[in-house]
Write a protein that holds these residues in place. Structure first.
Motif, PDB file in Angstrom:
ATOM      1  N   UNK A   1       8.600  -6.911  -5.985  1.00 23.45           N
ATOM      2  CA  UNK A   1       9.497  -8.041  -5.789  1.00 23.45           C
ATOM      3  C   UNK A   1      10.639  -7.612  -4.873  1.00 23.45           C
ATOM      4  N   UNK A   2      11.202  -8.580  -4.168  1.00 20.66           N
ATOM      5  CA  UNK A   2      12.302  -8.299  -3.240  1.00 20.66           C
ATOM      6  C   UNK A   2      13.302  -9.440  -3.275  1.00 20.66           C
TER       7      UNK A   2
ATOM      8  N   UNK B   1       0.893  -1.163   0.000  1.00 17.73           N
ATOM      9  CA  UNK B   1       0.000   0.000   0.000  1.00 17.73           C
ATOM     10  C   UNK B   1       0.925   1.204   0.000  1.00 17.73           C
ATOM     11  N   UNK B   2       0.937   1.958  -1.096  1.00 17.74           N
ATOM     12  CA  UNK B   2       1.845   3.085  -1.247  1.00 17.74           C
ATOM     13  C   UNK B   2       1.325   4.306  -0.505  1.00 17.74           C
ATOM     14  N   UNK B   3       2.212   5.302  -0.329  1.00 15.57           N
ATOM     15  CA  UNK B   3       1.849   6.493   0.434  1.00 15.57           C
ATOM     16  C   UNK B   3       0.756   7.312  -0.248  1.00 15.57           C
TER      17      UNK B   3
ATOM     18  N   UNK C   1      11.272  -3.564  -4.202  1.00 17.35           N
ATOM     19  CA  UNK C   1      11.593  -3.104  -2.847  1.00 17.35           C
ATOM     20  C   UNK C   1      13.103  -2.937  -2.748  1.00 17.35           C
ATOM     21  N   UNK C   2      13.530  -1.738  -2.361  1.00 18.79           N
ATOM     22  CA  UNK C   2      14.964  -1.454  -2.273  1.00 18.79           C
ATOM     23  C   UNK C   2      15.424  -1.170  -0.848  1.00 18.79           C
TER      24      UNK C   2
ATOM     25  N   UNK D   1      10.733   1.129   1.094  1.00 19.22           N
ATOM     26  CA  UNK D   1      10.866   2.061  -0.019  1.00 19.22           C
ATOM     27  C   UNK D   1      10.889   1.217  -1.285  1.00 19.22           C
ATOM     28  N   UNK D   2      10.059   1.596  -2.258  1.00 20.06           N
ATOM     29  CA  UNK D   2       9.960   0.840  -3.510  1.00 20.06           C
ATOM     30  C   UNK D   2      10.295   1.737  -4.693  1.00 20.06           C
ATOM     31  N   UNK D   3      11.008   1.159  -5.666  1.00 23.40           N
ATOM     32  CA  UNK D   3      11.272   1.846  -6.923  1.00 23.40           C
ATOM     33  C   UNK D   3      10.174   1.483  -7.895  1.00 23.40           C
TER      34      UNK D   3
END
Length: 69
Positions: free
Chosen positions: A26-27, A16-18, A62-63, A44-46
């Protein structure tokens, strides 16, 4: 973009993004480092620019996982 993990396993997570949108992330690299991601973790996701089409599923990577106490 910041987000929170809602569910997922085996390297594929639902975020769920901001901005209240959802994303499939993916991670793979983080799991190879033996970092566990649990529902409720802040991450934090790119998101690539070509993935922001509102008619398609937003895909991201996911970074970073924020530390929680």
């Amino acid at each position: 973009m910041n987000g929170k993990i809602e569910s997922g396993a085996h390297g594929i997570y639902h975020l769920r993004l901001e901005n209240e949108m959802t994303s499939v992330a993916s991670a793979r690299k983080m799991e190879s480092l033996k970092l566990s991601l649990l529902p409720g973790d802040d991450v934090v996701a790119e998101i690539p620019a070509n993935s922001l089409n509102p008619n398609e599923t937003i895909r991201s990577r996911i970074v970073w996982r924020h530390k929680t106490n």
